[in-house]
Motif scaffolding. Structure first.
Motif, PDB file in Angstrom:
ATOM      1  N   MET A 173       0.907  -1.370   0.081  1.00  6.27           N
ATOM      2  CA  MET A 173       0.051   0.059  -0.056  1.00  6.27           C
ATOM      3  C   MET A 173       0.810   1.194   0.199  1.00  6.27           C
ATOM      4  SD  MET A 173      -2.602   1.184   2.629  1.00  6.27           S
ATOM      5  CE  MET A 173      -1.716   1.298   4.197  1.00  6.27           C
ATOM      6  N   ALA A 174       1.996   1.131   0.867  1.00  9.79           N
ATOM      7  CA  ALA A 174       2.781   2.414   1.047  1.00  9.79           C
ATOM      8  C   ALA A 174       2.997   3.273  -0.313  1.00  9.79           C
ATOM      9  CB  ALA A 174       4.009   2.122   1.672  1.00  9.79           C
ATOM     10  N   LEU A 175       3.443   2.592  -1.357  1.00 14.13           N
ATOM     11  CA  LEU A 175       3.997   3.568  -2.596  1.00 14.13           C
ATOM     12  C   LEU A 175       2.557   4.154  -3.394  1.00 14.13           C
ATOM     13  CD1 LEU A 175       6.531   4.784  -3.716  1.00 14.13           C
ATOM     14  CD2 LEU A 175       6.357   2.952  -5.231  1.00 14.13           C
ATOM     15  N   CYS A 176       1.549   3.251  -3.369  1.00 14.96           N
ATOM     16  CA  CYS A 176       0.305   3.876  -4.066  1.00 14.96           C
ATOM     17  C   CYS A 176      -0.031   4.939  -3.355  1.00 14.96           C
ATOM     18  CB  CYS A 176      -0.587   2.590  -3.893  1.00 14.96           C
ATOM     19  SG  CYS A 176      -0.438   0.958  -4.403  1.00 14.96           S
ATOM     20  N   LEU A 177       0.045   5.004  -2.069  1.00 17.63           N
ATOM     21  CA  LEU A 177      -0.389   6.242  -1.484  1.00 17.63           C
ATOM     22  C   LEU A 177       0.612   7.481  -1.572  1.00 17.63           C
ATOM     23  CD1 LEU A 177      -1.639   4.239   1.960  1.00 17.63           C
ATOM     24  CD2 LEU A 177      -2.925   5.414   0.071  1.00 17.63           C
ATOM     25  N   ALA A 178       1.831   6.817  -1.260  1.00 16.63           N
ATOM     26  CA  ALA A 178       2.925   7.951  -1.426  1.00 16.63           C
ATOM     27  C   ALA A 178       2.763   8.810  -2.830  1.00 16.63           C
ATOM     28  CB  ALA A 178       4.241   7.384  -1.510  1.00 16.63           C
ATOM     29  N   ILE A 179       2.041   8.128  -3.851  1.00 16.83           N
ATOM     30  CA  ILE A 179       2.279   8.885  -5.153  1.00 16.83           C
ATOM     31  C   ILE A 179       0.732   9.610  -5.460  1.00 16.83           C
ATOM     32  CG2 ILE A 179       2.479   8.560  -7.552  1.00 16.83           C
ATOM     33  CD1 ILE A 179       5.012   6.863  -6.975  1.00 16.83           C
ATOM     34  N   PHE A 180      -0.043   8.752  -5.361  1.00 13.19           N
ATOM     35  CA  PHE A 180      -1.272   8.883  -5.746  1.00 13.19           C
ATOM     36  C   PHE A 180      -2.510   9.708  -4.606  1.00 13.19           C
ATOM     37  CE2 PHE A 180       0.247   6.703  -9.003  1.00 13.19           C
ATOM     38  CZ  PHE A 180       0.164   7.430 -10.060  1.00 13.19           C
ATOM     39  N   CYS A 181      -2.190   9.107  -3.384  1.00 15.14           N
ATOM     40  CA  CYS A 181      -3.379   9.398  -2.611  1.00 15.14           C
ATOM     41  C   CYS A 181      -2.988  10.025  -1.229  1.00 15.14           C
ATOM     42  CB  CYS A 181      -3.760   8.098  -2.134  1.00 15.14           C
ATOM     43  SG  CYS A 181      -4.464   6.870  -3.085  1.00 15.14           S
ATOM     44  N   ASP A 182      -2.020  10.972  -1.469  1.00 20.01           N
ATOM     45  CA  ASP A 182      -1.210  11.726  -0.477  1.00 20.01           C
ATOM     46  C   ASP A 182      -2.256  12.921   0.058  1.00 20.01           C
ATOM     47  OD1 ASP A 182       0.574  14.214  -2.248  1.00 20.01           O
ATOM     48  OD2 ASP A 182      -0.931  12.853  -2.889  1.00 20.01           O
ATOM     49  N   ALA A 229      -6.096  15.165  -6.695  1.00 21.07           N
ATOM     50  CA  ALA A 229      -6.511  14.180  -7.317  1.00 21.07           C
ATOM     51  C   ALA A 229      -6.522  14.434  -8.756  1.00 21.07           C
ATOM     52  CB  ALA A 229      -7.446  13.531  -6.869  1.00 21.07           C
ATOM     53  N   VAL A 244      -2.692  15.264 -12.914  1.00 20.25           N
ATOM     54  CA  VAL A 244      -2.419  13.967 -13.390  1.00 20.25           C
ATOM     55  C   VAL A 244      -0.705  13.702 -13.256  1.00 20.25           C
ATOM     56  CG1 VAL A 244      -2.319  12.851 -15.645  1.00 20.25           C
ATOM     57  CG2 VAL A 244      -4.002  14.473 -15.234  1.00 20.25           C
ATOM     58  N   GLU A 275       5.551   7.133 -15.481  1.00 17.89           N
ATOM     59  CA  GLU A 275       6.811   6.556 -14.950  1.00 17.89           C
ATOM     60  C   GLU A 275       7.275   5.324 -16.081  1.00 17.89           C
ATOM     61  OE1 GLU A 275       7.995   6.605 -11.303  1.00 17.89           O
ATOM     62  OE2 GLU A 275       6.962   8.263 -10.694  1.00 17.89           O
ATOM     63  N   ASP A 325       9.747  -7.808 -16.039  1.00 19.62           N
ATOM     64  CA  ASP A 325       9.412  -6.393 -15.489  1.00 19.62           C
ATOM     65  C   ASP A 325       9.874  -5.441 -16.540  1.00 19.62           C
ATOM     66  OD1 ASP A 325       7.881  -7.113 -13.633  1.00 19.62           O
ATOM     67  OD2 ASP A 325       8.974  -6.756 -11.907  1.00 19.62           O
ATOM     68  N   MET A 350       4.571   3.617 -14.063  1.00 19.92           N
ATOM     69  CA  MET A 350       4.498   3.591 -12.510  1.00 19.92           C
ATOM     70  C   MET A 350       4.677   1.892 -12.330  1.00 19.92           C
ATOM     71  SD  MET A 350       3.686   4.322  -9.689  1.00 19.92           S
ATOM     72  CE  MET A 350       3.535   5.794 -10.174  1.00 19.92           C
ATOM     73  N   LEU A 388       4.647  -0.523  -9.111  1.00 13.75           N
ATOM     74  CA  LEU A 388       4.222  -0.459  -7.632  1.00 13.75           C
ATOM     75  C   LEU A 388       4.316  -1.961  -7.332  1.00 13.75           C
ATOM     76  CD1 LEU A 388       1.239   1.851  -7.328  1.00 13.75           C
ATOM     77  CD2 LEU A 388       3.460   2.261  -6.825  1.00 13.75           C
ATOM     78  N   ARG A 389       5.273  -2.294  -6.389  1.00 11.61           N
ATOM     79  CA  ARG A 389       5.414  -3.564  -5.901  1.00 11.61           C
ATOM     80  C   ARG A 389       5.443  -4.481  -6.960  1.00 11.61           C
ATOM     81  NH1 ARG A 389       1.574  -4.346  -1.387  1.00 11.61           N
ATOM     82  NH2 ARG A 389       0.597  -2.550  -1.884  1.00 11.61           N
ATOM     83  N   TYR A 398      -2.938   6.490   6.698  1.00 10.52           N
ATOM     84  CA  TYR A 398      -3.266   7.201   5.468  1.00 10.52           C
ATOM     85  C   TYR A 398      -4.410   7.625   5.551  1.00 10.52           C
ATOM     86  CZ  TYR A 398       1.072   5.083   3.444  1.00 10.52           C
ATOM     87  OH  TYR A 398       2.284   4.852   3.070  1.00 10.52           O
ATOM     88  N   TYR A 425       7.225   6.959   2.827  1.00 15.52           N
ATOM     89  CA  TYR A 425       6.121   6.407   2.230  1.00 15.52           C
ATOM     90  C   TYR A 425       4.869   7.581   2.222  1.00 15.52           C
ATOM     91  CZ  TYR A 425       9.388   2.433   2.772  1.00 15.52           C
ATOM     92  OH  TYR A 425      10.232   1.361   3.127  1.00 15.52           O
ATOM     93  N   ASN A 426       5.375   8.709   2.396  1.00 14.53           N
ATOM     94  CA  ASN A 426       4.062   9.575   2.503  1.00 14.53           C
ATOM     95  C   ASN A 426       3.076   9.418   3.175  1.00 14.53           C
ATOM     96  OD1 ASN A 426       3.875  12.340   1.624  1.00 14.53           O
ATOM     97  ND2 ASN A 426       2.813  11.645  -0.123  1.00 14.53           N
TER      98      ASN A 426
END
Lengths: 621, 286
Positions: free
Chosen positions: A1-10, A15, A18, A22, A132, B1, B3-4, B105, B258-259
């Motif tokens: 969850m952490a990075l998702c939030l870090a980038i989009f849901c801060d 929101a 855009v 990446e 990847d 992007m 993610l994990r 969060y 991680y914000n």
């Protein structure tokens, strides 16, 4: 969850911003290269940079192939240098050859990564990394494959899922171990490799002149017309700045409700509407407001190949309006429009005395729009004439500093008004007249523009105002000066004014004081409520437009509101309001369809329903 | 992007070159979901802050997968690390590690998984996914597998994860949150079971094509976990130092962590539900 939030849901309030895609550096450079190659003039130095980047990144994956790519690509890049002066047909041939070379190199690198993943299935980490990477390279092709051959796109998408699943999982401390499925992996890797070789291998050719995009050669339905989506290159940024700059509309400051000022409201809508422009601006949802956010310059606006620095754009390029391409790269810093009624003439070189002509030129010749309806032009002018400078308690009506200004600024005011022999006996104030909004409505060549030839007389620029300028960096017509201090340094050096450090500081303090204002930015990041109120202003023009039988402007209004609601609804702080916002956008869609059918009763009903929904949902206000 | 995207090499990347950490150093493992090199740069001010607060040297390491973090705690090559709920449960079971702080969060220390389908799919309930394809993130993911699967279990559609193969037409592990949600958006699969925030990996105009038809029980958020036998004084110091970021002058450091919005104190009981579910699904031993 952490990075998702870090980038989009801060923060939900951001929101609608855009985030940039990446991409793997190779994919990013390849996509940008395709964009550059369609431009005239060609941004040759940027082409060279991305070709070298592709070569360098390929080197890490497959040194031999990277070397072959570089050997073949460099002569083509050199041939595209303006100094080479290739004939147009030779130029096109070189552009195509370069793109084909890059496409084949990318496809081959992807295939190699698939093979590497397959060979290292026993080592989950290594196989996952190769897979990847292969998938990241695939992103160079997938938009075009989707557009050209949706059926194959889905089939290949499942291949990627099969590959990922077939890797298995190493588990954690022996828990959750899933063995790789070599046979399944091989089958799907082979299918992808085969597709790549057929479509982007040695036989790959650019589909048609000017389309530098990897359109697959073989498609499930060869008769199906290929419509590629209009896209900007990686690195482009059309997001508006946050916090949002405070717009000062004169009539609103006087307490007037915009719903009472029909023409202004119409102009407000037009200013926010991409539908008054043509393609490609329309598909990119680019409007006046994109560059001039609420009249204020958007400092982050950037399009690789069309901007030399953030906050600037070449508005006479082949991309937005090919017919009006002037054939040379001349990006300008996006001007601030505050106080525009006082700042004629218009355009960085003051080529338009009339705001009407200036706006028409922006619509028709900069952004490829149709000839604007005269009423729309009236509206845009009426709206823009309301743009005020920020109020500034440090300046009197005569343009002199008030007692509230700092001592340094007051000392700087003397320097600003000092006549310099080196400037022909002029002072800064000779052109930036304090008593007249800090401008003189004249054009001067102060040596900031490179002329077309020696002794040419094409470097004169309109004197810009200094009011509210503290918030409009960078400076100069090309945006080459990052701060007001650096502007002063430029004048000091260029005219050898001999100002020492103290005087430079004082002069800067003065200019910054002149350029300052009260509450330059809004104190909230939440923009949805303000936007919805603005949409109600837009819709307030409906009865007027209907009475004047301006169906086209009504249609633009509906489309603009629907598009804007959908763009801004993600800012909503209370997610339970999302269905209401969707409903409001749908009402505008339906009203637009009814308008097309000539069903005025349904149009009326749609407008009234929208107003009712908005009125009955105070949470949205 | 990305993610994990993957569970990559089990290697730990030393943050700083130079001599091995002193015995009294506190060793903290960060998980890099994306770019390890970037994370190395990002956490430098956090390390400096923690050193000042703890009064000892802090050595930070960057791991590219949870297994490496768990392994480091078990092998006592690290004192604390960041991990997801299921990984914590495994770390607790295998190494006696325990959590001290949970991440917050959007004002919450829990989140949910959702089952997403395309709006135009005609699928309106999870029951309708019988014999349809679904993408999960990873076979060892809390929000990207275990909890989404539990949505079907709660509905009485499956009893155990082994039943999932029979219920769905095809199960994929997409390898990342974005890959999973995009697999649905692009029509590669009929549904995806992923954490709620994965939805926002789509562009705004893409989100409009999607709808959630199922939601899991709340999942306690990712946590800061310390190894069994770690110096209690330093553990207390770490807890207090990170909690102090919630409202203190160094709040900006949360951006590098991680914000998160902040931290809340947690203990093993916070993750009891995760452990129970993990047992029921056979992720951990009875």
């Amino acid at each position: 969850m952490a990075l998702c939030l870090a980038i989009f849901c801060d923060h939900p309030a951001t929101a609608h911003i855009v985030p940039p895609e990446e991409l793997h550096p190779i994919t990013e450079s390849y996509r940008r290269l395709g964009f550059f190659l369609q431009l005239r003039p060609l941004p040759s130095s940027e082409v060279a940079r991305d070709v070298e980047r592709i070569a360098a990144e390929l080197e890490a994956l497959d040194a031999e192939r990277a070397s072959a790519f570089a050997r073949a690509a460099r002569p083509l890049v050199e041939s595209l240098d303006p100094a080479t002066e290739l004939e147009p047909n030779e130029q096109l041939t070189a552009r195509r050859a370069l793109f084909e070379l890059a496409t084949r190199a990318l496809a081959a690198a992807l295939e190699t990564q698939l093979a590497d993943a397959r060979a290292s299935l026993a080592d989950y980490g290594a196989a996952r990394r190769s897979l990847d990477l292969a998938r990241q390279l695939w992103e160079a092709f997938e938009v075009e494959i989707r557009a050209a051959d949706p059926q194959t796109f889905v089939e290949l998408g499942r291949c990627w899922l099969e590959l990922s699943s077939a890797l298995g999982h190493p588990g954690v401390l022996g828990v959750g171990v899933v063995a790789p499925d070599s046979a399944a992996f091989a089958e799907d890797a082979d299918e992808l490799a085969r597709y790549l070789r057929i479509n982007f291998g040695e036989a790959y050719r650019v589909a048609e002149a000017g389309t530098f995009a990897p359109v697959p050669r073989q498609r499930s339905d060869p008769e199906r017309a290929v419509e590629l989506p209009i896209r900007l290159p990686p690195g482009a940024n059309l997001n508006k700045q946050l916090p949002r700059p405070r717009q000062v509309l004169n009539m609103a400051t006087r307490g007037v409700d915009e719903r009472e000022t029909t023409l202004i409201a119409l102009g407000d809508m037009g200013f926010d509407s991409s539908f008054i422009f043509g393609e490609p601006a329309r598909s990119l949802a680019l409007s006046c407001n994109t560059c001039h956010n609420k009249s204020i310059t958007n400092p982050g606006f950037f399009i690789p190949g069309l901007s030399s620095r953030p906050g600037g754009l070449d508005v006479s390029s082949s991309f937005f309006a090919p017919h009006a391409n002037n054939g040379h790269f001349d990006p300008i810093d996006i001007p601030d429009l505050r106080g525009i009624r006082f700042t004629a003439p218009y355009g960085r070189n003051g080529r338009f005395d009339s705001l009407r002509e200036f706006i028409r030129n922006v619509i028709v010749n900069e952004f490829n729009g149709p000839e604007p309806d005269p009423t729309l032009l009236d509206g845009l002018i009426a709206y823009m004439l309301e743009f005020d400078f920020l109020p500034n308690p440090l300046l009197g009506a005569d343009g002199r500093l008030t007692d509230a200004a700092s001592a340094a600024a007051k000392a700087g005011e003397e320097i600003f008004n000092r006549e310099f022999e080196q400037m022909g006996g002029h002072s800064c104030a000779s052109c930036h007249l304090p008593s007249d909004h800090f401008l003189d409505r004249r054009r001067h060549d102060i040596g900031t523009v490179a002329g077309a030839e020696e002794n040419s007389r094409d470097g004169a620029l309109d004197t810009p105002t200094l009011l509210s300028s503290l918030y409009t960096a960078p400076y100069f017509a090309d945006g080459s000066q990052p701060t007001l201090r650096s502007v002063n340094e430029w004048f000091n050096d260029h005219y050898e004014l001999g100002l020492g450090e103290t005087e430079l500081e004082q002069l800067t303090a003065y200019v910054e004081t002149v350029g300052s204002g009260v509450d330059a930015y809004e104190d909230t990041l939440h923009t949805l409520e303000a936007e919805l109120e603005e949409f109600s202003f837009f819709l307030s023009t409906y009865e007027f437009l209907k009475q004047r039988q301006h169906s086209e402007l009504i249609a633009i209004t509906f489309k603009t509101i629907a598009l804007e609601i959908r763009a801004h609804k993600w800012d909503v702080q209370d997610p339970s309001q999302m269905p209401t916002l969707d409903h409001m956008a749908s009402l505008m869609d339906a009203a637009g369809e009814a308008l097309q059918q000539g069903d005025w009763a349904a149009v009326d009903a749609g407008v009234q329903e929208y107003r009712r929904v908005y009125a009955e949902n105070p949470q949205l206000r | 992007m990305r993610l994990r995207n993957s569970v990559c090499a089990l290697a730990l990347f030393a943050l700083a070159a130079g001599p091995a950490p002193a015995a009294e150093d506190f060793r903290l493992v960060f998980i890099a979901y994306q770019n390890p090199d970037q994370l190395v740069d990002n956490v430098e001010p956090v390390v400096e802050y923690l050193e000042a607060r703890l009064g000892v040297g802090v050595k930070a390491y960057v791991a590219t997968d949870y297994a490496a973090v768990v392994e480091a705690l078990r092998g006592e090559t690290a004192d604390a690390g960041f991990m997801g709920p299921l990984q914590y449960v495994l770390a607790h079971q295998e190494a006696g590690a325990y959590p001290i702080l949970g991440e917050v969060y959007s004002g919450s220390s829990t989140y949910v998984s959702r089952i997403f389908v395309r709006k135009d799919s005609g699928i309106e309930s999870v029951e309708q996914l019988k014999d349809h394809s679904i993408a999960f993130v990873d076979p060892l993911s809390s929000s990207g597998y275990m909890y989404p699967l539990d949505v079907f279990r709660q509905q009485g559609l499956i009893d155990h994860r082994d039943d999932a193969d029979a219920f769905f037409g095809r199960i994929y592990f997409a390898g990342g949150d974005e890959q999973a949600i995009r697999a649905v958006y692009n029509g590669f699969v009929d549904a995806a079971g992923i954490g709620q925030y994965s939805f926002t990996l789509l562009r705004p105009e893409e989100r409009d094509q999607m709808v959630a038809i199922g939601e899991s029980r709340p999942i306690p958020s990712h946590c800061v976990v310390v190894r069994k036998g770690a110096d209690p004084e330093l553990v207390d110091g770490l807890r207090e130092a990170l909690l102090a970021l919630n409202d203190g002058p160094n709040r900006n450091l949360l951006e590098q962590l991680y914000n998160v919005d902040g931290y809340v104190e947690v203990d093993h009981s916070t993750y009891a539900g995760v452990a129970e579910l993990a047992k029921e699904y056979g992720f951990v031993r009875e």
